[in-house]
Design a protein around this motif. Structure first.
Motif, short mmCIF file in Angstrom:
data_model
loop_
_atom_site.label_atom_id
_atom_site.label_comp_id
_atom_site.label_asym_id
_atom_site.label_seq_id
_atom_site.Cartn_x
_atom_site.Cartn_y
_atom_site.Cartn_z
N HIS A 115 52.34 -13.45 -3.55
CA HIS A 115 52.86 -12.41 -2.65
C HIS A 115 51.79 -11.35 -2.38
O HIS A 115 51.61 -10.91 -1.25
CB HIS A 115 54.08 -11.76 -3.32
CG HIS A 115 54.69 -10.66 -2.53
ND1 HIS A 115 55.48 -10.91 -1.42
CD2 HIS A 115 54.61 -9.33 -2.66
CE1 HIS A 115 55.88 -9.75 -0.92
NE2 HIS A 115 55.35 -8.77 -1.66
N ALA B 123 54.29 -16.10 -8.54
CA ALA B 123 54.90 -15.70 -7.27
C ALA B 123 54.38 -14.33 -6.84
O ALA B 123 54.09 -14.11 -5.65
CB ALA B 123 56.42 -15.65 -7.42
N ILE B 124 54.21 -13.41 -7.79
CA ILE B 124 53.70 -12.08 -7.47
C ILE B 124 52.25 -12.19 -6.97
O ILE B 124 51.87 -11.55 -5.98
CB ILE B 124 53.79 -11.16 -8.70
CG1 ILE B 124 55.26 -10.82 -8.98
CG2 ILE B 124 53.00 -9.88 -8.51
CD1 ILE B 124 55.52 -10.18 -10.33
N GLY C 8 59.75 -18.52 -17.21
CA GLY C 8 60.20 -17.66 -16.11
C GLY C 8 59.15 -16.62 -15.78
O GLY C 8 58.85 -16.38 -14.59
N ILE C 9 58.53 -16.03 -16.79
CA ILE C 9 57.51 -15.01 -16.56
C ILE C 9 56.29 -15.63 -15.86
O ILE C 9 55.73 -15.05 -14.92
CB ILE C 9 57.10 -14.35 -17.90
CG1 ILE C 9 58.27 -13.50 -18.42
CG2 ILE C 9 55.86 -13.49 -17.74
CD1 ILE C 9 58.12 -13.06 -19.86
N VAL D 107 66.50 -8.75 -2.51
CA VAL D 107 65.29 -8.51 -3.32
C VAL D 107 64.38 -7.46 -2.67
O VAL D 107 63.24 -7.28 -3.11
CB VAL D 107 64.49 -9.83 -3.52
CG1 VAL D 107 65.29 -10.81 -4.33
CG2 VAL D 107 64.09 -10.43 -2.19
N VAL E 240 71.05 -15.17 -8.31
CA VAL E 240 69.59 -15.22 -8.28
C VAL E 240 69.08 -15.60 -6.88
O VAL E 240 68.08 -15.08 -6.42
CB VAL E 240 69.08 -16.21 -9.36
CG1 VAL E 240 67.61 -16.54 -9.16
CG2 VAL E 240 69.30 -15.61 -10.73
N ASN E 241 69.79 -16.49 -6.19
CA ASN E 241 69.32 -16.95 -4.89
C ASN E 241 69.81 -16.12 -3.72
O ASN E 241 69.20 -16.14 -2.65
CB ASN E 241 69.72 -18.41 -4.66
CG ASN E 241 68.81 -19.34 -5.43
OD1 ASN E 241 67.60 -19.23 -5.36
ND2 ASN E 241 69.40 -20.25 -6.20
N ALA F 223 57.16 -16.09 -12.30
CA ALA F 223 57.24 -14.79 -11.62
C ALA F 223 55.84 -14.25 -11.36
O ALA F 223 55.55 -13.73 -10.27
CB ALA F 223 58.04 -13.82 -12.48
N TYR G 111 52.89 -23.40 -6.86
CA TYR G 111 52.36 -22.05 -6.61
C TYR G 111 50.83 -22.03 -6.70
O TYR G 111 50.16 -21.42 -5.85
CB TYR G 111 52.94 -21.06 -7.62
CG TYR G 111 54.22 -20.42 -7.13
CD1 TYR G 111 54.21 -19.59 -6.01
CD2 TYR G 111 55.43 -20.64 -7.78
CE1 TYR G 111 55.39 -19.00 -5.56
CE2 TYR G 111 56.60 -20.07 -7.33
CZ TYR G 111 56.58 -19.24 -6.24
OH TYR G 111 57.73 -18.67 -5.78
N ALA H 272 55.21 -1.57 -5.45
CA ALA H 272 53.81 -1.37 -5.85
C ALA H 272 52.94 -1.16 -4.62
O ALA H 272 52.06 -0.31 -4.61
CB ALA H 272 53.34 -2.59 -6.64
#
Lengths: 406, 322, 492
Positions: free
Chosen positions: C167, C163-164, C156-157, C243, C238-239, C160, C25, C250
């Protein structure tokens, strides 16, 4: 039911946060984290909670009767009627120390899949006389990830009766065969048709089936058979468990010996086919089922009967008796003598043959009963120890030697 | 041995059981056991509470066999002569005539045998064992077939004379009918609303046929390993710590014969270990004398037998099994 | 294999996947931080070494110099592979250090878990509720299970957030990149949860060991099976779960807020901008199929291939779903409806087809073996061909040998022919476990009884038939799976 491996509330709040983040910023990793939290902390926990509520635990054995040093396996059946798979279930029975095999209570752990059952076996070893209660069961249920551990008790109690030990009467330093001397049959018994006593002339009202036809033919007059009456010796064992009558230094040994002596005597009498009962000034232990005993004026009383069921009942009561300090043995004799009117033979198991006791015994002998006194501690009337087997009053000394009391 | 003969036994069993089923609801296994005893020329001890159909079972069996039936209600004043019969003086002929006792029937129901005095019990059991009675010096042979069904109440003990172990051994097998299930009890009520079906029951066999079937049963083949299994099983009862007295050699004989009868009723001309297992508890259970401590611990003869059946080597495919 | 031996590997895999995923990432966010492919191998091996070393050998008395040497041994090759340029080395070296440290942390925790009694005290172990207390207590140096959860979610956070960030920067992924990320993410999720479950089991085993609990031997196997089922379910959700169904993202909220601030209260949908900045609907061009371009044969093949790939994927998804449903609901599958039912049907059908194929192959092989082996053991074939008189005497032995072989094979699956069992009782036991073959088993044992216990002669053809049936039963037993849903746990 509560308890857990992690702080579930915190993780649930965090999951809400993740859900919020995922909804605001639509990315697969954020949603993944939210879905994971929802699955692990909400859905799985809810399913497991519901499944745990429906988990059934039952004992496969009812009442359990043992003698000291006996070992018995007890089985529990755990059934999962739901579709949920339990990762692990840990179960332990609360076993009194007197029944425990090993040093600590045994815990069994197993997995339980959906719609299945599991049998769990525990072993108990009887160490000393008593009536014990097993349970409640201590159950833990957990998941695969250590999120929550639930603990709950299952009230599935089970009574275990450990009888007092039974010995052959010769092992108690008694004669191998107790002989009961002559005594009156207090109750009129029915004629025994197998004990032909003789013939007599026919009288009006005699039954036709009792006519002795060969004799009638021979004498040309109606002859009727005459039978002996059946006599059954009914015995009542009196047990003295008044604390004041036992020496303090030998209290435990003395009372246990007295109880063992009663158990052995009852066993001997029942095996001989006698009808046997029990009267005692003892009190019953907490768990003993009092409904089996006709308690009268603070005394335990079991009416004389024959058979193995009677032996079981008396031994069950003896398993749970304890000494008390309110009612003296002489009072017991005064109060309960009329309850045992039918009994021909009285067997008294006492710590000492005090002069008052012997005097009371003579009074009963005069009324036609036979009294056998079994002394577990100290014999005061040595002369009665060697009385004739036909004597209506005899005294025996129970020896503490051998394997009776360790 | 011809297979046809065994086929006859199976047919006989089916028709008698079917006929009894018109009167008795359920109890198929008990009826089969009863037939096993009948075909083995043995006697049955029924230990059960009153009202579960013992008398009806005996009467329907007697009617189905076309034989005579009698019932003896045992009481403490029952004399041996009340069972065997007695010589009565006939004033007309000025002579003694023998009046037959109820034991002379082909199916005899002895109710509450443990209420009879030991002497009466003894004379009854001797008659059962020898197949004849002797009264005033004259011997009278009992009928063929001869089946005694004695009952005793397991609950009551007062005023009873329990059968001694030696006498118990004379019974071929012991059965417990037990209470009917809910459906069976409902069916019983339905059937007995009107006329009792026993009144319409017809004979489906005759005493001669029963005797012939008994003969066929004795010829059912027993393989050596099965015979050894019977011996092992019976001997194992003697070494049990909970047992005071194990089964006698008479027990071995009875078990083997029962297995033969069971096999024949299943239309087989050979005995399998399953026949032995099926019959073992009924045939050997009452022959075990338990120690008092065992009884106090709640151990019963059937539980000991069940344990032995789980332990004793059948010898099916073991090395010495052949 | 003990669970402890597997846990460091899972820890290493998780450390590697998390670091690799983060690096991926970051590489996408900042192209200067792209990592070379060879680094992945070093990340994985260094994590493995670190986890196993920390689990089995590292302790508080290990000199710090040894630790530095150990780390240096991993950093040195990275330095050389980076061409000995310090600027190129810094980022890969940092990643190796992080991966190595995460794995080390897990290894240390696994070692710490084994010393639980040192912290709780022997006195605690003698009480009935010790097991529960030790599970429920929240002090004692940050409980290991909490440690594992915290690491899992922290990682995980991190992913995430990355990824955010990616994105929000409007970055687009190539197919290969998306595939890379999905695979790494799945590996991280599976290894993380498996590590979590494994560590928990390991901890429980230690506690049960101290409490001298009587643990069912099948617990670990069932645990692994249960965790595998749940992991498949989690992976699937999850996959595959959607989503993009929530309207108030936001981006849209900020657009609405901007609209409110700039144009007043009129609500408008966020514009989909093209590269030149003019608003247009996304995918508009893709939806229009140029009419002048006719699909040639290659186009049709391509379309068919795409169709088959998608159909295959759907089939695979349904198969996986079927597997999960079957293992979750057990015997209650007949109550299912709709998609779960279809999934179960596909799963069962495919499984049955594969089993039948497998059985047929094994059957053919076993028949050949049985026909070849039995005559060797007792000269049966020779008797049949040459000596018909002896044939009758030897043949019944073959049926008995066949039963022994059946018992031998079944014994391997736990269906032991106890000496106190009669042949028919054993037959019933086999029938319970082979319900589909109950008639065959029944037939064999009926024939066996006749051969074994009667004094009648059994024809050769009947015996041969019995041998064939016996071979069939052996094949079915070989394919038998154990079912322990009604097992026993013995305690003393």
């Amino acid at each position: 039911m509560s308890g857990g491996a992690i702080d579930l509330t915190l993780w649930k709040v965090l999951t809400f946060l993740f859900v919020g983040v995922a909804l605001l910023w639509e990315t697969r990793p954020a949603y993944g984290l939210a879905y994971l939290g929802l699955l692990l902390f909400f859905i799985f926990q809810y399913c497991q909670g519901k499944a745990t509520e429906r988990l059934m635990v039952e004992r496969l054995v009812g009442e359990c009767y043992l003698f000291p040093d006996d070992t018995r396996s007890l089985t529990l059946q755990v059934t999962n009627p739901t579709l949920w798979n339990f990762a692990w279930i840990s179960i332990a029975d609360r076993i009194p120390a007197q029944l425990m095999t090993g040093k600590r209570p045994k815990r069994s752990v197993f997995a339980l899949s959906s719609r299945s059952s599991q049998e769990v076996t525990f072993q108990i070893t009887a160490r000393e006389r008593g009536v014990y209660c097993l349970g409640p069961l201590d159950v833990f249920v957990g998941d695969f990830f250590g999120i929550r551990t639930q603990r709950f008790g299952v009230v599935q109690e089970q009574t275990v009766v450990v009888f007092p030990p039974i010995y052959q009467i010769a092992d108690l330093a008694l004669p191998a065969r107790l002989s009961f001397g002559s005594f009156k049959a207090l109750w009129r018994m029915h004629p025994d048709p197998t004990r032909l006593a003789g013939l007599r002339h026919y009288q009006e009202g005699d039954r036709l089936r009792s006519i002795h036809w060969p004799a009638t033919a021979r004498t040309q007059t109606l002859q009727v058979k005459q039978f002996d009456h059946t006599v059954t010796a009914t015995c009542v064992v009196f047990l003295d468990l008044y604390k004041g009558n036992y020496a303090v230094s030998k209290f435990h040994v003395g009372t246990e010996l007295a109880i063992t002596t009663v158990a052995s005597l009852v066993n001997y009498l029942i095996q001989r086919g006698e009808a046997c009962g029990l009267v005692s000034n003892a009190i019953l232990a907490e768990y003993s089922s009092e409904n089996v005993v006709a308690s009268h004026e603070g005394a335990l009383q079991i009416l004389p009967r024959q058979g193995i069921a009677q032996l079981t009942q008396i031994l069950t009561v003896l398993a749970g008796v304890k000494a008390q300090e309110k009612k003296d043995f002489l009072h017991l004799l005064t109060e309960c003598a009329h309850l045992s009117e039918g009994a021909a033979i009285w067997l008294w198991v006492v710590p000492k043959d005090t002069p008052e006791l012997i005097e009371r015994a003579w009074n009963f002998v005069k009324k036609g009963r036979q009294v056998l006194i079994f002394v577990v501690d100290e014999v005061c009337h040595q002369e009665l120890l060697h009385s004739s087997p036909d004597s209506p009053l005899q005294v025996f000394h129970i020896s503490t030697e051998g394997a009776i009391v360790s | 041995m011809a297979k046809l003969a065994v086929h006859k036994v199976a047919e006989f069993g089916a028709k008698v059981a079917g006929n009894i089923a018109k009167v008795m609801v359920g109890k198929e296994i008990s009826v089969k056991m009863l037939l096993v005893a009948l075909l083995s020329d043995g006697h049955v001890l029924l230990e059960d509470v009153p009202g579960v159909g013992k008398t009806m079972l005996a009467r329907s069996l007697a009617t189905s066999l076309g034989g005579s039936f009698s019932r003896i209600q045992c009481t403490p004043d029952l004399l041996p002569s009340d069972i065997t019969g007695l010589s009565i003086y006939n004033q007309k002929h000025e002579d003694f005539v023998f009046r037959q006792g109820p034991i002379m029937a082909q199916v005899v129901l002895v109710d509450e045998i443990n209420r009879a005095t030991p002497r009466t019990q003894s004379s009854l059991l001797e008659a059962m064992g020898e197949g004849q009675v002797t009264v005033d010096g004259r011997t009278h042979a009992l009928g063929k077939p001869f089946l005694v069904m004695a009952t005793q109440n397991p609950v009551e003990f007062e005023g009873t004379f329990p059968l001694p172990e030696a006498q118990l051994d004379r019974f071929f097998l012991m059965l417990q009918l037990g209470y009917p299930s809910m459906e069976e009890e409902s069916e019983i009520l339905l059937r007995l609303q009107g006329r009792h079906p026993i009144a319409d029951l017809k004979a489906v066999s005759d005493p001669a046929e029963v005797v012939a079937m008994q003969q066929i049963v004795t010829e059912v083949f027993v393989e050596e390993s099965v015979r050894k299994y019977v011996v092992r099983l019976v001997r194992s009862t003697r070494g049990q710590s909970q047992v005071h007295l194990g089964a006698s050699p008479r027990g071995s004989l009875a078990l083997l014969r029962a297995a033969q009868a069971h096999a024949a009723l299943d239309n087989r001309d050979y005995v399998t270990p399953d026949d032995v297992k099926m019959m073992a508890t009924s045939v050997l259970g009452h022959r075990l004398t338990l120690k008092a401590e065992s009884a106090l611990r709640g151990i019963t003869a059937p539980s000991i037998m069940a344990e032995l059946l789980r332990q004793v080597d059948v010898g099916a495919e073991s090395k010495d099994g052949a | 294999m003990k669970i402890k031996q597997l846990l460091p590997a899972l820890a290493a895999l998780f450390s590697f996947s998390i670091v690799a995923l983060s690096a991926q990432y970051i590489g996408l966010l900042f192209p200067a931080f792209t990592v070379p492919f060879w680094l992945w191998l070093i990340l994985l091996t260094s994590s493995l070494e670190s986890a196993y070393y920390a689990t089995y050998y590292l302790n508080r008395r290990t000199p710090i110099l040894v630790r530095f040497i150990e780390l240096g041994l991993w950093l040195l090759p990275v330095y050389f592979l980076c061409g000995r340029v310090i600027e190129s080395f810094l980022w890969p070296g940092f990643l190796v250090l992080i991966s190595w440290l995460i794995a080390r942390g897990y290894g240390s925790q696994l070692a710490f878990m084994e010393r639980v009694a040192d912290y709780l005290g022997d006195q605690g172990a003698s009480t009935v509720s010790w097991e529960y207390e030790s599970l429920a207590s929240t002090d004692y140096h940050d409980l290991p299970i909490k440690y594992f959860w915290s690491r899992l979610y922290a990682c995980g956070i991190l992913i995430a957030l990355l990824a955010i960030a990616f994105h929000n920067r409007g970055g687009s992924l190539k197919v290969a990149e998306a595939f890379h990320l999905t695979v790494l993410g799945s590996v991280a999720l599976v290894s993380g949860l498996a590590l979590q479950a494994g560590a928990y089991l390991f901890r429980l085993q230690i506690l049960w060991g101290y409490a001298q609990a009587d643990v069912s031997p099948s617990l670990t196997r069932r645990w692994i099976k249960g965790v595998a089922t749940l992991l498949l379910l989690v992976l699937f959700v999850v996959n595959v779960a959607p989503v993009n169904y929530w309207p108030l993202t936001a981006q849209r909220i900020s657009a609405i807020a901007r609209g409110l601030l700039i144009k007043g209260p009129r609500v408008s949908m966020p514009p989909m901008t093209s590269q030149d900045g003019s608003p247009q609907f996304e995918g508009e061009q893709d939806l229009l199929f140029p009419e002048e371009v006719a699909p040639g044969p290659w186009g049709i093949i391509l379309a068919l291939s795409i169709f088959f790939v998608f159909a295959g994927l759907a089939f695979l998804i349904l198969f996986v779903l079927g597997f999960i449903v079957v293992h979750l609901v057990g015997a209650e599958v007949e109550r299912l409806k709709g998609l779960p039912k279809l999934a179960v049907q596909i799963y069962s059908g495919l499984q049955r087809a594969l089993c039948q194929l497998f059985h047929a192959m094994r059957n053919a092989r076993t028949r050949l073996q049985v026909r070849g082996n039995i005559p060797d053991s007792n000269a049966f074939a020779e008797n049949v061909v040459k000596r018909p008189a002896r044939r009758r005497a030897a043949a019944p032995e073959n049926v008995r040998i066949m039963l022994r072989r059946i018992a031998q094979e079944a014994g391997k699956k736990g269906l032991v022919f106890h000496p106190a069992l009669t042949p028919s009782e054993y037959g019933r036991m086999l029938m319970d476990h082979l319900p589909e073959a109950s008639r065959v088993v029944d037939g064999f044992f009926a024939g066996y009884h006749k051969v074994r216990y009667s004094n009648q002669e059994v024809s050769i053809s009947e015996q041969e038939n019995l041998l064939e049936i016996g071979a069939d039963i052996i094949t079915k037993i070989e394919n038998l799976r154990g079912d322990e849903s009604h097992g026993k746990v013995g305690g003393t």
